[in-house]
Design a protein around this motif. Structure first.
Motif, short mmCIF file in Angstrom:
data_model
loop_
_atom_site.label_atom_id
_atom_site.label_comp_id
_atom_site.label_asym_id
_atom_site.label_seq_id
_atom_site.Cartn_x
_atom_site.Cartn_y
_atom_site.Cartn_z
N HIS A 128 1.08 -1.11 0.05
CA HIS A 128 -0.09 -0.07 0.00
C HIS A 128 0.71 1.20 -0.04
CE1 HIS A 128 -3.90 1.82 1.51
NE2 HIS A 128 -3.36 2.93 0.79
N ALA A 129 0.88 2.17 -0.90
CA ALA A 129 1.77 3.34 -1.17
C ALA A 129 1.01 4.33 -0.28
CB ALA A 129 1.52 3.65 -2.63
N LEU A 130 2.12 4.97 0.48
CA LEU A 130 1.58 6.08 1.42
C LEU A 130 1.07 7.37 0.69
CD1 LEU A 130 4.34 5.41 3.89
CD2 LEU A 130 2.01 4.48 4.00
N SER A 131 1.51 8.56 1.18
CA SER A 131 1.02 9.80 0.47
C SER A 131 1.67 10.34 -0.70
CB SER A 131 1.02 10.89 1.53
OG SER A 131 2.40 11.01 2.30
N THR A 132 2.61 9.35 -1.45
CA THR A 132 3.36 9.96 -2.57
C THR A 132 3.41 8.60 -3.52
OG1 THR A 132 5.46 10.73 -3.15
CG2 THR A 132 5.54 9.10 -1.47
N ALA A 133 3.60 9.00 -4.57
CA ALA A 133 3.94 8.00 -5.65
C ALA A 133 5.12 7.07 -5.11
CB ALA A 133 4.08 8.34 -7.10
N THR A 134 5.15 5.70 -5.54
CA THR A 134 6.15 4.84 -4.93
C THR A 134 6.72 3.89 -6.15
OG1 THR A 134 5.24 5.05 -2.58
CG2 THR A 134 6.56 3.20 -3.24
N LYS A 135 7.95 3.77 -6.07
CA LYS A 135 8.36 2.79 -7.07
C LYS A 135 9.02 1.56 -6.17
CE LYS A 135 9.39 6.13 -11.02
NZ LYS A 135 8.54 5.38 -11.86
#
Length: 297
Positions: free
Chosen positions: A244-251
């Motif tokens: 689950h990504a937090l409050s920003t786009a995640t790679k």
């Protein structure tokens, strides 16, 4: 230092391991993770380096007893030239995966090419079980255009090896393995099945995410990862790992495969089961049994 494990039903999560980049020579920075960081729960991985390379770094060098796998992320500028003693010359571009099956022994070099080259990628040491450590060496190149991709409004998952959600990579690996190069928008989520007897290594390239076992109780273990963090998950029964990504786009990158429950003796680029086997690999290399690389300049 070993990483303690937390039980979450049939899955066991390690501590989060954080690594800062450090220089290797004048033209390369790496974040390095070793199997010893995760109490053996990184298997079949022995080592994973996230590298950023802008100039020549590694001269000709050997490998044996494992596979050396190079992934170039899609933001790479330029390309990598690969030359080896089985006489395959490969041009590795952005989004490609290159698999060097070392087996009983291979020599190779991989160098950045192109104007303003900046190679952003992973170098993996994938262990081979003892029954495969003496197989014939070979190399394989998977082009970015041939990578199956799961894509919707808020996620993108490139299936570099193995099968996920009905997409199967055309790469033929010596043992089963799943390699996913993924991205999630802020607050997006996905999940990765983890069969019994498998380990999973999760690495966050940028952004941040939470991970836990899907369908576990609310009180079950949950881990938060930031950029440069990694964690392992081991399955004693079939389970599903939620991301689950937090409050920003995640790679991120997920690598999962059957655990190889055998001793690991690593001597530099050689990965064997005993000191005697490692010494034999060194002797074979010094005797020229790994072959040679034709001139490439």
């Amino acid at each position: 230092m070993s990483a303690s494990l937390f039980n979450s039903s049939g899955l066991r999560f390690s501590h989060v391991v954080a690594r800062a980049p450090h220089p290797v020579g004048a033209h390369c920075d790496i974040r390095q993770f070793r199997h010893t960081d995760f109490s053996g729960a990184m298997s079949p991985l022995v080592l994973a380096d996230h590298f950023v390379m802008t100039g020549p770094t590694f001269e000709l060098h050997p490998h044996a007893g494992m596979s050396a796998v190079t992934i170039l992320f899609e933001n790479t500028q330029g390309w990598m030239s690969s030359h080896d003693s089985v006489h395959n010359d490969h041009h590795i571009g952005p989004g490609d995966l290159h698999w060097t099956l070392a087996g009983k022994g291979i020599v190779h070099t991989q160098q950045p090419e192109g104007e303003h080259a900046r190679l952003d990628g992973l170098q993996l040491f994938v262990n081979l079980p003892q029954r495969l450590k003496r197989i014939e060496p070979g190399t394989m190149l998977l082009r970015a255009s041939d990578v199956p991709t799961i894509e919707c409004r808020n996620l993108r998952l490139r299936v570099l090896a193995g099968t996920l959600d009905g997409r199967t990579s055309p790469l033929h690996t010596p043992e089963p393995i799943l390699i996913v190069d993924g991205s999630l928008d802020a607050d997006a989520h996905t999940a990765v099945p983890l069969p019994s007897g498998w380990n999973l290594w999760l690495y966050v390239r940028s952004g941040g995410m939470r991970t836990r076992e899907r369908n576990a109780l609310e009180s079950a273990f949950e881990a938060s990862l930031s950029s440069g963090d990694a964690i392992t998950v081991s399955a004693s029964e079939d389970g599903v790992v939620e991301l689950h990504a937090l409050s920003t786009a995640t790679k991120f990158v997920v690598i999962a495969g059957p655990a190889i429950n055998e001793p690991i003796v690593q001597r530099g680029p050689f990965v064997m089961n005993s000191q005697e086997e490692a010494a034999q690999a060194v002797a074979d290399f010094q005797a020229g049994k790994f072959g040679s690389v034709m001139s490439f300049r």
